[in-house]
Design a protein around this motif. Sequence first.
Motif, PDB file in Angstrom:
ATOM      1  N   LYS A  33      26.436  -7.043 -24.095  1.00 36.33           N
ATOM      2  CA  LYS A  33      27.700  -7.709 -24.425  1.00 36.33           C
ATOM      3  C   LYS A  33      27.535  -8.615 -25.645  1.00 36.33           C
ATOM      4  O   LYS A  33      28.407  -8.666 -26.518  1.00 36.33           O
ATOM      5  CB  LYS A  33      28.196  -8.516 -23.231  1.00 36.33           C
ATOM      6  CG  LYS A  33      28.728  -7.664 -22.086  1.00 36.33           C
ATOM      7  CD  LYS A  33      29.201  -8.533 -20.940  1.00 36.33           C
ATOM      8  CE  LYS A  33      29.754  -7.679 -19.797  1.00 36.33           C
ATOM      9  NZ  LYS A  33      30.186  -8.519 -18.650  1.00 36.33           N
ATOM     10  N   ARG A  34      26.427  -9.321 -25.708  1.00 34.64           N
ATOM     11  CA  ARG A  34      26.175 -10.192 -26.864  1.00 34.64           C
ATOM     12  C   ARG A  34      26.000  -9.362 -28.141  1.00 34.64           C
ATOM     13  O   ARG A  34      26.490  -9.741 -29.207  1.00 34.64           O
ATOM     14  CB  ARG A  34      24.939 -11.051 -26.603  1.00 34.64           C
ATOM     15  CG  ARG A  34      25.156 -12.116 -25.545  1.00 34.64           C
ATOM     16  CD  ARG A  34      23.849 -12.777 -25.122  1.00 34.64           C
ATOM     17  NE  ARG A  34      23.194 -13.454 -26.233  1.00 34.64           N
ATOM     18  CZ  ARG A  34      21.983 -14.000 -26.151  1.00 34.64           C
ATOM     19  NH1 ARG A  34      21.297 -13.923 -24.999  1.00 34.64           N
ATOM     20  NH2 ARG A  34      21.452 -14.604 -27.195  1.00 34.64           N
ATOM     21  N   ARG A  86      29.251  -8.315 -29.589  1.00 30.14           N
ATOM     22  CA  ARG A  86      29.961  -9.390 -30.296  1.00 30.14           C
ATOM     23  C   ARG A  86      29.405  -9.621 -31.698  1.00 30.14           C
ATOM     24  O   ARG A  86      29.916 -10.459 -32.438  1.00 30.14           O
ATOM     25  CB  ARG A  86      29.905 -10.681 -29.490  1.00 30.14           C
ATOM     26  CG  ARG A  86      30.694 -10.633 -28.186  1.00 30.14           C
ATOM     27  CD  ARG A  86      30.936 -12.026 -27.638  1.00 30.14           C
ATOM     28  NE  ARG A  86      29.701 -12.697 -27.272  1.00 30.14           N
ATOM     29  CZ  ARG A  86      29.176 -12.682 -26.048  1.00 30.14           C
ATOM     30  NH1 ARG A  86      29.775 -11.999 -25.077  1.00 30.14           N
ATOM     31  NH2 ARG A  86      28.059 -13.336 -25.778  1.00 30.14           N
ATOM     32  N   LEU A 141      18.628 -11.777 -29.501  1.00 35.39           N
ATOM     33  CA  LEU A 141      18.654 -11.288 -28.120  1.00 35.39           C
ATOM     34  C   LEU A 141      17.239 -11.079 -27.592  1.00 35.39           C
ATOM     35  O   LEU A 141      16.944 -11.391 -26.442  1.00 35.39           O
ATOM     36  CB  LEU A 141      19.433  -9.975 -28.041  1.00 35.39           C
ATOM     37  CG  LEU A 141      20.848  -9.952 -28.641  1.00 35.39           C
ATOM     38  CD1 LEU A 141      21.507  -8.613 -28.377  1.00 35.39           C
ATOM     39  CD2 LEU A 141      21.686 -11.088 -28.088  1.00 35.39           C
ATOM     40  N   GLU A 187      26.047 -10.443 -32.350  1.00 38.70           N
ATOM     41  CA  GLU A 187      24.879 -11.319 -32.398  1.00 38.70           C
ATOM     42  C   GLU A 187      23.654 -10.510 -32.819  1.00 38.70           C
ATOM     43  O   GLU A 187      23.454  -9.393 -32.353  1.00 38.70           O
ATOM     44  CB  GLU A 187      24.644 -11.959 -31.032  1.00 38.70           C
ATOM     45  CG  GLU A 187      23.590 -13.047 -31.043  1.00 38.70           C
ATOM     46  CD  GLU A 187      23.574 -13.860 -29.753  1.00 38.70           C
ATOM     47  OE1 GLU A 187      22.634 -14.648 -29.583  1.00 38.70           O
ATOM     48  OE2 GLU A 187      24.494 -13.694 -28.926  1.00 38.70           O
TER      49      GLU A 187
END
Length: 253
Positions: free
Chosen positions: A40-41, A44, A51, A46
């Motif tokens: 999910k990150r 977006r 991560l 990122e």
Amino acid sequence: MNEQLRIKAHCMGQSIAWAFANPEIEPDARSSACIEALTKRLARGEPLAYLLEKAEFHEVSLKVNASVLVPRPETELLVELARDEVVHGGRVLELGTGSGAIALALAGARPDVDITATDVCEKALQCARENARRLGQALTFLCADWFAGIEGGFDAILSNPPYVASDDACLTRPPLTFEPRRALDGGIGGLEALRRIIENALPRLTSDGMLALEHGFDQGAEVREMLEKGGYVRIATLHDLAGHERVSWGRRA
């Protein structure tokens, strides 16, 4: 390597090679939750390095977090230039070290060189110090705003300063919105930090000492002009793998 595979390996506590060789092994519940959250990150925008909390740079594996820039391949030009040009046993100053990428890669390539690395952000220095401990490198790290409190006598000064113009739309879009703005925003035209370094570096260089700076792909001519006006000699520019002007340097006469 596939980003999703890297996330899977990270969450399962395994290497990329293991994940690639064992695609049939399913993650347990905890690993699955980790994979879902990181995916999910990533969606977006990122950076993957945040991560995974690590990045590879010039054959060095570094811990990174949101307090430091993700090291870019083009920055390796600074390491290679210093590796080839700094005199044996020379003193090197890196300004704005962030994760310590440049300083630590140079230390690995040139163990004879004495390196001091600075950053104005203490959180960034904590990251750099941790990387140095992990790599077993004995560098000097100082919290300083560019040259504040730094005495001279360096054979080379290196920096990848902020050089994106403040009004550049890329600063408002991922992935740059996730990286520290202070390490990217170079003010009007993106030249403010470059100008400040060029104007203040010369007295801190030894005779024939080198100042080398990374800059934007379209800033080479302006940086060379600033170096010339600043009294530097033997000015030159290196191109990155895409053919863009990326690192300019000059020497003290």
